[in-house]
Design an enzyme around this catalytic site. Structure first.
Site, PDB file in Angstrom:
ATOM      1  N   PRO A 274       0.829  -1.190   0.072  1.00 26.69           N
ATOM      2  CA  PRO A 274       0.105   0.124   0.082  1.00 26.69           C
ATOM      3  C   PRO A 274       0.849   1.362  -0.005  1.00 26.69           C
ATOM      4  O   PRO A 274       2.066   1.183   0.401  1.00 26.69           O
ATOM      5  CB  PRO A 274      -0.805  -0.069   1.327  1.00 26.69           C
ATOM      6  CG  PRO A 274      -0.728  -1.351   1.776  1.00 26.69           C
ATOM      7  CD  PRO A 274       0.736  -1.968   1.124  1.00 26.69           C
TER       8      PRO A 274
ATOM      9  N   GLY B 195       2.615   4.636   1.211  1.00 29.79           N
ATOM     10  CA  GLY B 195       3.112   5.022   2.590  1.00 29.79           C
ATOM     11  C   GLY B 195       3.638   3.876   3.491  1.00 29.79           C
ATOM     12  O   GLY B 195       4.123   4.471   4.536  1.00 29.79           O
TER      13      GLY B 195
ATOM     14  N   GLU C 286     -25.749   9.327  14.173  1.00 35.33           N
ATOM     15  CA  GLU C 286     -24.447   8.779  14.792  1.00 35.33           C
ATOM     16  C   GLU C 286     -24.574   7.816  15.982  1.00 35.33           C
ATOM     17  O   GLU C 286     -23.879   6.866  16.206  1.00 35.33           O
ATOM     18  CB  GLU C 286     -23.492   9.741  15.157  1.00 35.33           C
ATOM     19  CG  GLU C 286     -23.190  10.577  14.130  1.00 35.33           C
ATOM     20  CD  GLU C 286     -22.428   9.786  12.825  1.00 35.33           C
ATOM     21  OE1 GLU C 286     -21.609   8.846  13.200  1.00 35.33           O
ATOM     22  OE2 GLU C 286     -22.563  10.293  11.612  1.00 35.33           O
TER      23      GLU C 286
ATOM     24  N   ASP D  24     -22.360   5.070   4.167  1.00 37.57           N
ATOM     25  CA  ASP D  24     -22.559   3.892   4.610  1.00 37.57           C
ATOM     26  C   ASP D  24     -23.276   2.804   3.915  1.00 37.57           C
ATOM     27  O   ASP D  24     -22.944   1.683   3.728  1.00 37.57           O
ATOM     28  CB  ASP D  24     -23.822   4.159   5.795  1.00 37.57           C
ATOM     29  CG  ASP D  24     -23.118   5.026   6.847  1.00 37.57           C
ATOM     30  OD1 ASP D  24     -21.890   5.176   6.988  1.00 37.57           O
ATOM     31  OD2 ASP D  24     -24.148   5.926   7.451  1.00 37.57           O
TER      32      ASP D  24
END
Length: 661
Positions: free
Chosen positions: A205, A207, A427, A502
């Site tokens: 990946p 980084g 939330e 979501d």
């Protein structure tokens, strides 16, 4: 080889010289074309003959070269007349009969002037082309070096990177130590008939430190290090990329033993046949030359190729075969010990406060790459400066984690009371279902303060690094993702656009469960479809009927998760309202505050409330005395869950299924 001390003045003088030369050519041509001439009256041949017969012509000059007569009237006015070439003798006779003073001009322009005027447009065009190529190539001596390699050679006087500067990648370092040993003592390998790998491919990946590892090998061995990007080989002109590849390897062989590092090799090493130009595509010609160069030199040349990519699945198979890239090293995100070691490296030179524990930060950041951890401490330092503090505290580090995960806060954004209530209940639904269901990660923090593009966010982070995930855990995660929408339906009787992210994540997970991980009862353990190696969509040879079955199975998983989330929220409606009210009042809740709200929350399918496992603290002997963690400092220390979506663009290798790391 050392870098030139002052290349910029030479480049500036070269450009200035070209500008002066171009200006001189333009001024000379303009003078020749637009030089001022005195006023001359133009006559036709008939007018000239009548003027001669009338005796008004005082003098005449016959110019054989241009077939013109220029002269002066008795009134003092100049005139000019053109005549056909075969009519010259008759005009001469006419002038002599009328006693006009005659002169004959047989002079011709110098040869060089004639040639210069003829070639002037060509010279101007050629000069313009040279000037443009000079500007595009960087000026100076690069005008005719369009096909030369753009690789940068790192000199010995530059700061060297060693394996001591690399942390969290112990396995990769161990593999690369053989490269260092070969460069420093090649005789030890050759005496046993061992050949060092001609090429090393680092993949993983973004980084994770692939470029840093390559520089560490060169720093440890003290060998010349050439670095270039894969995109530097490819140009719009056919053959330029192949020429640059040849020049790069010639430089590397001349400086052997040396290391050539090609970053983002997928820009030039993509699977052949995927371009628009077929075999004549410039990128494919460059790849062909790279394959020839890698297979052409032997181990005795001492040239080792190190390449890095985030997409090993799209590289050409001929590039990956033994004899070219013999060794493939996977550089993955660090584990707990690796994260702590990386934090120790990047914490050097930063004034950390007494209450900053790197062990705690390492436990709270599973999934973070080395670049993420470096950014975390840098953001903490920036927050410290912004708050006019002298030391980096734990509060700044925790805020930096939130900034790296979700982005900076947007407290200036004004929301209506209704929108704030909708976001708080949304939330709260995520947090409640995530707390109750056993397969989800512990809830670390809930906030309705906008960060980045999110109006609110729920941070669910595991207590340990995890490699595999079960179907039950994925089903619970689907329920948690859809819990925000379920809370909106239950409380307000309507739904909003806030569940867009979501729904996308839930659909992606459900489709992977069906098509990649064999978690469908109808399809069973079989792979359906998938991404083609060359980057395009691939139906996998399946028909519309099977595609319809896949869609039905995805819909079944999502509907079941939605219904389960609705049941949990309905059974814990009082807890949902209490959590939403606390969020509206305080905007953000951490673990200790959430524990008070969730005291009586329970899964309707279980008799007792769910109990989270206590956080495992390391023995005191494992923590240095200067960073010993007091008892209770780590409650449910989590790692980020949303980081998986940030890394979704990276396609994992076939042995690591996407989305379960």
């Amino acid at each position: 080889m050392t870098r030139r001390t002052a290349p910029q003045p030479q480049r500036g003088r070269g450009r200035l010289l070209w500008l002066f030369a171009l200006a001189a050519v333009l001024l000379g041509g303009g003078y020749l074309l637009f030089r001022p001439t005195p006023h001359v009256e133009s006559l036709t041949l008939d007018q000239f003959e009548r003027a001669v017969a009338d005796g008004t012509v005082d003098s005449a000059t016959i110019r054989d070269r241009t077939h013109t007569i220029r002269g002066e009237f008795t009134s003092g006015v100049d005139f000019r007349v053109s005549f056909p070439e075969q009519y010259g003798d008759e005009l001469t006779t006419l002038l002599r009969e009328n006693e006009v003073e005659i002169e004959v001009d047989q002079r011709r322009d110098p040869f060089w002037l004639t040639l210069f005027v003829s070639l002037l447009p060509i010279l101007l065009l050629f000069g313009l082309i040279i000037f443009l190529m000079n500007s595009l190539s960087g000026g100076g001596s690069k005008v005719m070096g369009f096909g030369r390699s753009r690789a940068r050679r790192h000199s010995a006087d530059e700061p060297q990177v060693t394996f001591a500067d690399v942390a969290g990648a112990d396995e990769a370092v161990e593999e690369l130590q053989e490269i260092r040993d070969f460069l420093t003592d090649p005789g030890r390998f050759r005496s046993l008939g061992a050949d060092i790998p001609k090429g090393v491919l680092l993949y993983g990946p973004p980084g994770t430190g692939k470029t840093l590892l390559a520089r560490a090998v060169a720093g440890e061995a003290g060998a010349p290090f050439f670095s270039i990007s894969g995109s530097d080989f490819v140009e719009m002109f056919v053959g330029v990329g192949a020429s640059r590849v040849r020049d790069l390897f010639e430089q590397a062989k001349a400086a052997a033993p040396s290391i050539v590092f090609v970053d983002e090799i997928d820009a030039v090493g993509r699977h052949r046949g995927s371009g628009m130009g077929g075999g004549h595509d410039e990128r494919e010609q460059t790849l062909n030359q790279l394959l020839v160069e890698m297979d052409g030199f032997t181990a005795q040349t001492g040239v080792i190729i190190v390449a890095a990519t985030n997409r090993p699945d799209i590289l050409d198979p001929a590039l990956l075969r033994p004899g070219r890239f013999d060794r493939h090293i996977h550089v993955d995100p660090p584990d707990l010990a690796g994260r702590r070691a990386i934090l120790e490296v990047h914490a050097k030179g930063k004034p950390l406060g007494v209450g900053v524990y790197l062990e705690v930060l390492a436990r709270r950041t599973p999934g973070f790459t080395g670049a993420d951890l470096a950014n975390l401490l840098n953001e903490a330092a920036l927050l410290t400066v912004r708050r006019s503090l002298s030391e980096i505290g734990m509060k700044e580090c925790e805020d930096a984690i939130d900034r790296v995960i979700a982005g900076p806060e947007r407290r200036t954004r004004v929301l209506s009371d209704h929108d704030k209530s909708v976001i708080a209940h949304h939330e709260s639904g995520h947090a409640l279902v995530g707390h109750v269901l056993a397969g989800t990660d512990p809830i670390h923090k809930v906030s309705i303060v906008a960060r980045g593009r999110a109006l609110g966010w729920t941070l669910a982070l595991p207590t340990e690094d995890r490699v595999l995930r079960t179907r039950a855990q994925l089903s619970d995660e689907l329920a948690m993702l859809l819990a925000g929408r379920s809370a909106e339906e239950l409380v307000f009787g309507d739904i909003t656009t806030g569940a867009q992210d979501d729904i996308e994540r839930a659909t992606r997970i459900a489709r992977s469960m069906v098509t990649e991980w064999g978690m469908s009862d109808v399809l069973g353990p079989r792979a359906v479809g998938g991404a083609d190696l060359i980057g395009g969509a691939d139906s996998g040879g399946h028909g519309d009927r099977l595609a319809s079955v896949v869609d039905d199975e995805v819909r079944t998983l999502i509907d079941a998760a939605h219904e389960r989330a609705h049941q949990v929220i309905t059974a814990n409606r009082t807890t949902l309202d209490r959590l939403a009210a606390a969020l509206i009042e305080r905007e953000s809740l951490d673990e200790s505050e959430l524990a008070e709200v969730f005291a009586d929350a329970a899964d309707p399918g279980h008799a007792a409330p769910r109990r989270r496992p206590a956080a495992v603290e390391p023995p005191a002997a494992e923590v240095p005395a200067v960073e010993r963690i007091p008892a209770g400092a780590v409650a449910a220390v989590p790692a980020r869950a949303r980081l998986r979506d940030r890394l979704g663009a990276w396609r994992r290798s076939p042995d690591v299924p996407e989305g379960i790391a």
